[in-house]
Design a protein around this motif. Structure first.
Motif, PDB file in Angstrom:
ATOM      1  N   LYS A 137       0.830  -1.207   0.000  1.00 50.58           N
ATOM      2  CA  LYS A 137       0.000   0.000   0.000  1.00 50.58           C
ATOM      3  C   LYS A 137       0.861   1.251   0.000  1.00 50.58           C
ATOM      4  O   LYS A 137       0.549   2.251  -0.656  1.00 50.58           O
ATOM      5  CB  LYS A 137      -0.913  -0.018   1.232  1.00 50.58           C
ATOM      6  N   ALA A 138       1.993   1.189   0.713  1.00 49.83           N
ATOM      7  CA  ALA A 138       2.880   2.358   0.771  1.00 49.83           C
ATOM      8  C   ALA A 138       3.469   2.671  -0.589  1.00 49.83           C
ATOM      9  O   ALA A 138       3.801   3.820  -0.901  1.00 49.83           O
ATOM     10  CB  ALA A 138       3.998   2.110   1.775  1.00 49.83           C
ATOM     11  N   MET A 139       3.604   1.627  -1.430  1.00 52.32           N
ATOM     12  CA  MET A 139       4.159   1.857  -2.762  1.00 52.32           C
ATOM     13  C   MET A 139       3.232   2.698  -3.626  1.00 52.32           C
ATOM     14  O   MET A 139       3.644   3.254  -4.633  1.00 52.32           O
ATOM     15  CB  MET A 139       4.442   0.513  -3.444  1.00 52.32           C
ATOM     16  N   ASP A 140       1.959   2.779  -3.266  1.00 51.06           N
ATOM     17  CA  ASP A 140       1.010   3.591  -4.022  1.00 51.06           C
ATOM     18  C   ASP A 140       1.119   5.068  -3.664  1.00 51.06           C
ATOM     19  O   ASP A 140       0.522   5.910  -4.320  1.00 51.06           O
ATOM     20  CB  ASP A 140      -0.422   3.111  -3.771  1.00 51.06           C
ATOM     21  N   ARG A 141       1.856   5.391  -2.617  1.00 50.21           N
ATOM     22  CA  ARG A 141       1.973   6.776  -2.176  1.00 50.21           C
ATOM     23  C   ARG A 141       3.216   7.403  -2.810  1.00 50.21           C
ATOM     24  O   ARG A 141       4.338   7.166  -2.372  1.00 50.21           O
ATOM     25  CB  ARG A 141       2.050   6.854  -0.661  1.00 50.21           C
ATOM     26  N   TYR A 142       3.000   8.167  -3.840  1.00 53.32           N
ATOM     27  CA  TYR A 142       4.126   8.838  -4.495  1.00 53.32           C
ATOM     28  C   TYR A 142       3.634  10.133  -5.129  1.00 53.32           C
ATOM     29  O   TYR A 142       2.420  10.352  -5.278  1.00 53.32           O
ATOM     30  CB  TYR A 142       4.768   7.927  -5.543  1.00 53.32           C
ATOM     31  N   VAL A 143       4.563  10.965  -5.477  1.00 47.49           N
ATOM     32  CA  VAL A 143       4.254  12.240  -6.112  1.00 47.49           C
ATOM     33  C   VAL A 143       5.068  12.355  -7.397  1.00 47.49           C
ATOM     34  O   VAL A 143       6.241  11.962  -7.439  1.00 47.49           O
ATOM     35  CB  VAL A 143       4.553  13.419  -5.163  1.00 47.49           C
ATOM     36  N   SER A 144       4.436  12.848  -8.439  1.00 47.76           N
ATOM     37  CA  SER A 144       5.103  13.056  -9.728  1.00 47.76           C
ATOM     38  C   SER A 144       5.424  14.532  -9.887  1.00 47.76           C
ATOM     39  O   SER A 144       4.532  15.386  -9.787  1.00 47.76           O
ATOM     40  CB  SER A 144       4.208  12.588 -10.885  1.00 47.76           C
ATOM     41  N   VAL A 145       6.674  14.828 -10.112  1.00 45.70           N
ATOM     42  CA  VAL A 145       7.108  16.220 -10.240  1.00 45.70           C
ATOM     43  C   VAL A 145       8.009  16.352 -11.467  1.00 45.70           C
ATOM     44  O   VAL A 145       8.528  15.369 -11.994  1.00 45.70           O
ATOM     45  CB  VAL A 145       7.878  16.699  -8.986  1.00 45.70           C
ATOM     46  N   LYS A 146       8.194  17.587 -11.889  1.00 47.33           N
ATOM     47  CA  LYS A 146       9.079  17.891 -13.011  1.00 47.33           C
ATOM     48  C   LYS A 146      10.131  18.894 -12.567  1.00 47.33           C
ATOM     49  O   LYS A 146       9.840  19.800 -11.774  1.00 47.33           O
ATOM     50  CB  LYS A 146       8.306  18.454 -14.207  1.00 47.33           C
ATOM     51  N   GLY A 147      11.335  18.716 -13.072  1.00 47.88           N
ATOM     52  CA  GLY A 147      12.424  19.642 -12.767  1.00 47.88           C
ATOM     53  C   GLY A 147      12.925  20.291 -14.044  1.00 47.88           C
ATOM     54  O   GLY A 147      13.098  19.623 -15.067  1.00 47.88           O
ATOM     55  N   LEU A 148      13.160  21.592 -13.997  1.00 49.92           N
ATOM     56  CA  LEU A 148      13.572  22.358 -15.174  1.00 49.92           C
ATOM     57  C   LEU A 148      14.971  22.917 -14.971  1.00 49.92           C
ATOM     58  O   LEU A 148      15.324  23.376 -13.886  1.00 49.92           O
ATOM     59  CB  LEU A 148      12.592  23.510 -15.417  1.00 49.92           C
ATOM     60  N   ALA A 149      15.764  22.884 -16.029  1.00 52.85           N
ATOM     61  CA  ALA A 149      17.072  23.532 -16.027  1.00 52.85           C
ATOM     62  C   ALA A 149      17.227  24.290 -17.342  1.00 52.85           C
ATOM     63  O   ALA A 149      16.948  23.747 -18.411  1.00 52.85           O
ATOM     64  CB  ALA A 149      18.189  22.505 -15.869  1.00 52.85           C
ATOM     65  N   GLU A 150      17.664  25.526 -17.243  1.00 56.15           N
ATOM     66  CA  GLU A 150      17.859  26.378 -18.424  1.00 56.15           C
ATOM     67  C   GLU A 150      19.209  27.076 -18.343  1.00 56.15           C
ATOM     68  O   GLU A 150      19.641  27.456 -17.254  1.00 56.15           O
ATOM     69  CB  GLU A 150      16.750  27.433 -18.533  1.00 56.15           C
ATOM     70  N   ARG A 151      19.811  27.255 -19.504  1.00 59.03           N
ATOM     71  CA  ARG A 151      21.064  28.001 -19.585  1.00 59.03           C
ATOM     72  C   ARG A 151      21.110  28.769 -20.894  1.00 59.03           C
ATOM     73  O   ARG A 151      20.528  28.350 -21.901  1.00 59.03           O
ATOM     74  CB  ARG A 151      22.280  27.071 -19.519  1.00 59.03           C
ATOM     75  N   GLU A 152      21.823  29.884 -20.849  1.00 58.60           N
ATOM     76  CA  GLU A 152      22.135  30.619 -22.071  1.00 58.60           C
ATOM     77  C   GLU A 152      23.620  30.441 -22.351  1.00 58.60           C
ATOM     78  O   GLU A 152      24.460  30.678 -21.477  1.00 58.60           O
ATOM     79  CB  GLU A 152      21.788  32.102 -21.928  1.00 58.60           C
ATOM     80  N   VAL A 153      23.914  30.009 -23.565  1.00 53.33           N
ATOM     81  CA  VAL A 153      25.301  29.721 -23.937  1.00 53.33           C
ATOM     82  C   VAL A 153      25.615  30.429 -25.255  1.00 53.33           C
ATOM     83  O   VAL A 153      24.741  30.590 -26.114  1.00 53.33           O
ATOM     84  CB  VAL A 153      25.535  28.203 -24.083  1.00 53.33           C
ATOM     85  N   PRO A 154      26.862  30.863 -25.444  1.00 53.94           N
ATOM     86  CA  PRO A 154      27.233  31.488 -26.717  1.00 53.94           C
ATOM     87  C   PRO A 154      27.467  30.432 -27.787  1.00 53.94           C
ATOM     88  O   PRO A 154      28.014  29.357 -27.520  1.00 53.94           O
ATOM     89  CB  PRO A 154      28.532  32.223 -26.370  1.00 53.94           C
ATOM     90  N   ALA A 155      27.047  30.726 -28.994  1.00 50.45           N
ATOM     91  CA  ALA A 155      27.306  29.822 -30.116  1.00 50.45           C
ATOM     92  C   ALA A 155      28.814  29.710 -30.326  1.00 50.45           C
ATOM     93  O   ALA A 155      29.568  30.652 -30.067  1.00 50.45           O
ATOM     94  CB  ALA A 155      26.624  30.340 -31.369  1.00 50.45           C
ATOM     95  N   ASP A 156      29.251  28.552 -30.784  1.00 50.75           N
ATOM     96  CA  ASP A 156      30.684  28.350 -31.023  1.00 50.75           C
ATOM     97  C   ASP A 156      30.982  27.980 -32.478  1.00 50.75           C
ATOM     98  O   ASP A 156      32.101  27.600 -32.803  1.00 50.75           O
ATOM     99  CB  ASP A 156      31.250  27.282 -30.085  1.00 50.75           C
ATOM    100  N   LEU A 157      29.982  28.105 -33.344  1.00 54.80           N
ATOM    101  CA  LEU A 157      30.184  27.827 -34.764  1.00 54.80           C
ATOM    102  C   LEU A 157      29.259  28.712 -35.584  1.00 54.80           C
ATOM    103  O   LEU A 157      28.049  28.751 -35.335  1.00 54.80           O
ATOM    104  CB  LEU A 157      29.912  26.350 -35.074  1.00 54.80           C
ATOM    105  N   ALA A 158      29.849  29.435 -36.534  1.00 54.01           N
ATOM    106  CA  ALA A 158      29.071  30.307 -37.415  1.00 54.01           C
ATOM    107  C   ALA A 158      29.190  29.824 -38.853  1.00 54.01           C
ATOM    108  O   ALA A 158      30.268  29.420 -39.299  1.00 54.01           O
ATOM    109  CB  ALA A 158      29.561  31.748 -37.314  1.00 54.01           C
TER     110      ALA A 158
END
Length: 236
Positions: free
Chosen positions: A35-56
């Motif tokens: 029964k305890a295995m039915d107790r869970y929470v679904s969540v989402k994690g976000l990660a964002e970054r800004e990076v400079p292009a390295d090829l033109a």
């Protein structure tokens, strides 16, 4: 008539009873754990970054016209020479430069009394591929100088500059770890609100990485984004 011993039978009964009670206790514990295995929470994690292009990749498209194919070829050579000289002046002479085969078109008469200015036109593309983003941007800003050198530049959506970021594999582990931490923080907040605590991971899946221009004005800056989905067990 022979009588069976009372003590052994009584002992067997006690053993069976103890075994039955123990079995019930184990089964009850298993049901609680299940029964305890039915107790869970679904969540989402976000990660964002800004990076400079390295090829033109900068395609320089230009057009020439002539009445004969030899003259057309000579005009292409002259314009291409001016483009190469310009790139050298911008510090891009050592970059990877690719010359595509020109597109040649024979112009048709619109009417018997109206002939085209030139019988042939051709469009050629010189593509610069460089890791020096600053020099490419500087060259693009002064590319109009080629017109004064007799190069007829052609603006075409097909031949627009593009910028790429090739170091995604280097930042993937850190971004996944960051997204997972954010997911666990969300799970902790949910657990606190529900009077529980976060347990182990029930299931986790990594989302795909998206790579986009920060905006239409700065395509040389990329926004990297990843979302992870994690299920955490909730414990009392």
């Amino acid at each position: 008539m022979e009588q069976r011993p009372v003590v052994p039978s009584l002992l067997k009964g006690i053993i069976l009873a103890v075994g039955f009670v123990a079995g019930c206790w184990v089964l009850a514990g298993a049901l609680v754990d299940f029964k305890a295995m039915d107790r869970y929470v679904s969540v989402k994690g976000l990660a964002e970054r800004e990076v400079p292009a390295d090829l033109a990749m900068w395609p320089i498209s230009f057009s020439v016209a002539a009445d004969t194919l030899p003259d057309l070829d000579a005009a292409l050579a002259r314009s291409r020479k001016e483009v190469m000289a310009f790139l050298g002046e911008q510090g891009l002479g050592g970059a990877e430069i690719m010359n595509a085969a020109p597109r040649v078109q024979e112009n048709q008469y619109n009417s018997p009394n109206q002939r085209p200015v030139h019988r042939y036109t051709a469009q050629a593309v010189v593509t610069v591929r460089s890791n020096d983003i600053a020099k490419v941007k500087k060259g693009m800003s002064v590319a109009g100088e080629l017109v004064s050198r007799g190069v007829l530049l052609v603006q075409n959506y097909e031949f627009r500059p593009t910028f790429a970021f090739t170091g995604l594999n280097k930042i993937k582990p850190d971004m996944i770890a960051e997204a997972t931490r954010n997911a666990r923080d969300a799970a902790k907040q949910f657990a606190e609100d529900s009077g529980s605590r976060v347990g182990g991971i029930r299931r986790a899946s990594q989302g795909y990485f998206s790579l986009q221009d920060r905006d239409q004005y700065t395509p040389e800056i990329k926004k990297v984004r990843v979302v992870t989905s994690v299920d955490y067990f909730l414990e009392d």
